[in-house]
Design an enzyme around this catalytic site. Structure first.
Site, PDB file in Angstrom:
ATOM      1  N   GLU A   1      -6.192 -10.742  -1.229  1.00  0.00           N
ATOM      2  CA  GLU A   1      -7.011 -10.531  -0.023  1.00  0.00           C
ATOM      3  C   GLU A   1      -8.492 -10.490  -0.390  1.00  0.00           C
ATOM      4  OE1 GLU A   1      -5.630  -7.147   2.258  1.00  0.00           O
ATOM      5  OE2 GLU A   1      -3.526  -7.644   1.889  1.00  0.00           O
TER       6      GLU A   1
ATOM      7  N   ASN B   1       2.099  -5.155  -3.171  1.00  0.00           N
ATOM      8  CA  ASN B   1       0.688  -5.462  -2.905  1.00  0.00           C
ATOM      9  C   ASN B   1      -0.087  -4.177  -2.620  1.00  0.00           C
ATOM     10  OD1 ASN B   1      -1.326  -7.593  -2.296  1.00  0.00           O
ATOM     11  ND2 ASN B   1      -1.222  -6.839  -0.180  1.00  0.00           N
TER      12      ASN B   1
ATOM     13  N   HIS C   1     -10.588  -6.121  -2.290  1.00  0.00           N
ATOM     14  CA  HIS C   1     -11.665  -6.006  -1.301  1.00  0.00           C
ATOM     15  C   HIS C   1     -12.845  -5.347  -2.009  1.00  0.00           C
ATOM     16  CE1 HIS C   1      -9.069  -7.251   1.953  1.00  0.00           C
ATOM     17  NE2 HIS C   1      -8.182  -6.341   1.631  1.00  0.00           N
TER      18      HIS C   1
ATOM     19  N   ASP D   1     -12.246 -10.468  -0.780  1.00  0.00           N
ATOM     20  CA  ASP D   1     -13.534 -10.611  -0.098  1.00  0.00           C
ATOM     21  C   ASP D   1     -14.536  -9.777  -0.878  1.00  0.00           C
ATOM     22  OD1 ASP D   1     -12.648  -8.074   0.853  1.00  0.00           O
ATOM     23  OD2 ASP D   1     -12.330  -8.828   2.890  1.00  0.00           O
TER      24      ASP D   1
ATOM     25  N   GLU E   1       0.795  -1.241   0.000  1.00  0.00           N
ATOM     26  CA  GLU E   1       0.000   0.000   0.000  1.00  0.00           C
ATOM     27  C   GLU E   1       0.825   1.289   0.000  1.00  0.00           C
ATOM     28  OE1 GLU E   1      -2.710  -0.386   3.302  1.00  0.00           O
ATOM     29  OE2 GLU E   1      -3.782  -2.044   2.366  1.00  0.00           O
TER      30      GLU E   1
HETATM   31  C1  XIL Z   1      -6.416  -6.317   8.287  1.00  0.00           C
HETATM   32  C2  XIL Z   1      -6.750  -7.510   9.167  1.00  0.00           C
HETATM   33  O1  XIL Z   1      -7.657  -8.329   8.482  1.00  0.00           O
HETATM   34  C3  XIL Z   1      -7.344  -7.048  10.470  1.00  0.00           C
HETATM   35  O2  XIL Z   1      -7.468  -8.150  11.358  1.00  0.00           O
HETATM   36  C4  XIL Z   1      -6.457  -5.980  11.119  1.00  0.00           C
HETATM   37  O3  XIL Z   1      -7.105  -5.470  12.244  1.00  0.00           O
HETATM   38  C5  XIL Z   1      -6.168  -4.866  10.140  1.00  0.00           C
HETATM   39  O4  XIL Z   1      -5.591  -5.404   8.970  1.00  0.00           O
HETATM   40  N1  XIL Z   1      -5.024  -4.583   3.701  1.00  0.00           N
HETATM   41  C6  XIL Z   1      -4.044  -5.417   4.164  1.00  0.00           C
HETATM   42  C7  XIL Z   1      -4.325  -6.305   5.322  1.00  0.00           C
HETATM   43  O5  XIL Z   1      -2.979  -5.514   3.534  1.00  0.00           O
HETATM   44  O6  XIL Z   1      -3.168  -6.526   6.108  1.00  0.00           O
HETATM   45  C8  XIL Z   1      -5.431  -5.790   6.171  1.00  0.00           C
HETATM   46  O7  XIL Z   1      -5.721  -6.782   7.149  1.00  0.00           O
HETATM   47  C9  XIL Z   1      -6.634  -5.465   5.334  1.00  0.00           C
HETATM   48  C10 XIL Z   1      -6.309  -4.404   4.318  1.00  0.00           C
END
Ligand code: XIL
Length: 465
Positions: free
Chosen positions: A270, A205, A241, A272, A163
């Site tokens: 990641e 990422n 996401h 979802d 990020e």
């Molecule tokens: C999130 C986790 O899922 C949570 O448990 C934590 O509180 C915060 O981080 N981008 C990322 C992840 O790269 O590491 C994040 O994960 C979600 C967004």
């Protein structure tokens, strides 16, 4: 591998069929092939990919959770346990117990590991906030080196930097304490990671980079520059996401493909998707099909197992409900994976839709006769190697196989995936696992192993079983 025109037509018509089924809202139908695998991991492996999930160490003792984890997934990402605040709570004092728990669980269940994340503006330990300039740069590089060294040889791919770009139309770097140490902080982190663990794929990422937009184009330009200047980068992770505010962009697949065309792998890291029912199921199928259509899309990781495990639990964005039951989204995902011909990605590196992909690194497959043939592709560095073996079925197809290699003196295998090894040194035979023994005539499947010393050379043996 060169594919016959007939195989291309078959692949294209199968994926067209899948698209029609999905469009008709019929994604819950079981996919065609009689020997379709029945878990996400096995079905993904049959296409040469993995299917992973984020894992929280403290949930491993929950048997509903661990049963699903070990049945369905063959890649794991520690959800928080490898982050800077977790691994270096005070400067130069490292704490690996939770992350190690996930790693040993994964290793004993044939799961590989995505490391997440070495350098990030978020979830930093408190002591970092008092540092700036050279002191912060050195602390970050020390962190990358120490953590990547601790897990050396155990990580499939690392999110080296997470990020680092700003949202919106600027295409600028995100302003952060790390960015303030100088624009070259990202490449410095990648170089340190490569030195510490040369076998791990090194990924950048990010989120909101899932379509072609100013932010993803800024990342694209960075990757292109890194490749041009020899900065070590192997892959780009797309968090994905998805919700009503961030729907799947119509150019999702095209965006993955343009990165792949730069000569890096792409991974959905990641995933979802908030929603429910058929709409959610169809969106999952869309994302999975996009990865399947890009030869260099290595695999998909969902960000948790049950809806209740999600960081966005109220959006019910995952594949299992709170009780661990499979949702419609699970079925559509599995069916999308199973709609691909059972070996190899839908479009190989020489396939018709990826004309600008770099040439394949694998050697030409010799004729297999009625049995099978095998080839090896070696990634060798001083002191270690990763070998990928391709097993190609002859004119009769395979229901099981054994491939053999001869390791030179001093070489030792430390880790094997998608096969079972008979030993770790000298002459070693590898036998198929449950989900990749069946290979149709002329098709192939791949397995791999990592080791210390010098890897195998020459043509591996192959026997049909
Ligand atoms: C999130 C986790 O899922 C949570 O448990 C934590 O509180 C915060 O981080 N981008 C990322 C992840 O790269 O590491 C994040 O994960 C979600 C967004």
């Amino acid at each position: 591998m060169n594919r016959s025109p007939r195989r291309r037509v078959l692949a294209a018509s199968l994926s067209a069929t899948a698209a029609v089924l999905a469009a008709a809202g019929s994604v819950l139908l079981t996919a065609g092939s009689a020997d379709a695998a029945t878990t996400l991991g096995a079905s993904a492996a049959a296409t040469g990919r993995y299917f992973g999930t984020a894992v929280a160490a403290y949930k491993l003792s929950d048997s509903v959770y661990s049963t699903i984890l070990d049945r369905e997934f063959n890649m794991v990402t520690p959800e928080n346990e490898m982050k800077w605040d977790a691994t270096e709570p005070s400067q130069n004092s490292f704490s690996y117990s939770s992350a190690d728990q996930i790693v040993s669980h994964a290793q004993s269940h044939n799961q590989r590991i995505r490391g997440h994340a070495l350098a990030w503006h978020s979830q930093q330990p408190g002591w970092v906030s008092s540092l700036s300039g050279t002191a912060l740069r050195n602390a970050m590089l020390n962190h990358v080196t120490q953590v990547a060294t601790h897990y050396k040889g155990k990580i499939y791919s690392w999110d080296v930097v997470n990020e680092a770009f700003a949202d919106g139309s600027s295409g600028a770097r995100r302003s952060s304490n790390l960015q303030n140490t100088g624009n070259d902080w990202i490449e410095a982190a990648f170089r340190a990671a490569r030195t510490a663990d040369p076998a791990a794929k090194l990924c950048y990422n990010d989120y909101n980079t899932d379509g072609v937009n100013a932010k993803s184009t800024a990342v694209y330009n960075m990757v292109q520059d890194f490749k041009a200047r020899g900065v070590p980068i192997d892959c780009v992770g797309f968090q994905s996401h998805i919700n009503a505010q961030s729907p799947v962009p119509s150019d999702y697949q095209a965006n993955l493909q343009r990165f792949a065309n730069l000569g890096v792998d792409v991974q959905i890291t990641e995933l979802d998707i908030e929603g429910s029912g058929t709409a959610q199921a169809n969106t999952y199928a869309t994302v999975v099909n996009a990865c399947l259509a890009v030869a260099r899309c290595n695999g998909i990781t969902v960000w948790g197992i049950r809806d209740s495990d999600s960081w966005r639990a109220s959006g019910t964005p995952l594949l299992f409900d709170n009780s661990g039951n499979k949702k419609a989204a699970y079925t559509s995902t599995l069916n999308a994976l199973n709609a691909v011909p059972p070996t190899g990605p839908t479009t190989g590196p020489t396939g018709p839709t990826n004309p600008t992909d770099p040439p394949p690194s694998s050697p030409t497959t010799p004729p297999a006769g009625a049995g099978c043939s095998a080839t090896v592709t070696l990634n060798q560095w001083t002191g270690g190697f990763v070998a990928t073996i391709r097993v190609t079925a002859g004119s009769s197809g395979l229901t099981g196989w054994t491939a053999g290699v001869a390791l030179p003196g001093g070489a030792a295998i430390t880790n094997t995936w998608n096969a079972t090894a008979s030993g770790s040194s000298g002459a070693v035979n590898f036998t198929n696992v449950s989900y990749n023994g069946s290979v149709a005539a002329g098709n192939y499947t791949e397995f791999g192993f990592q080791g210390t010393g010098v890897g195998p050379s020459g043509t591996p043996t192959c026997t049909a079983r």
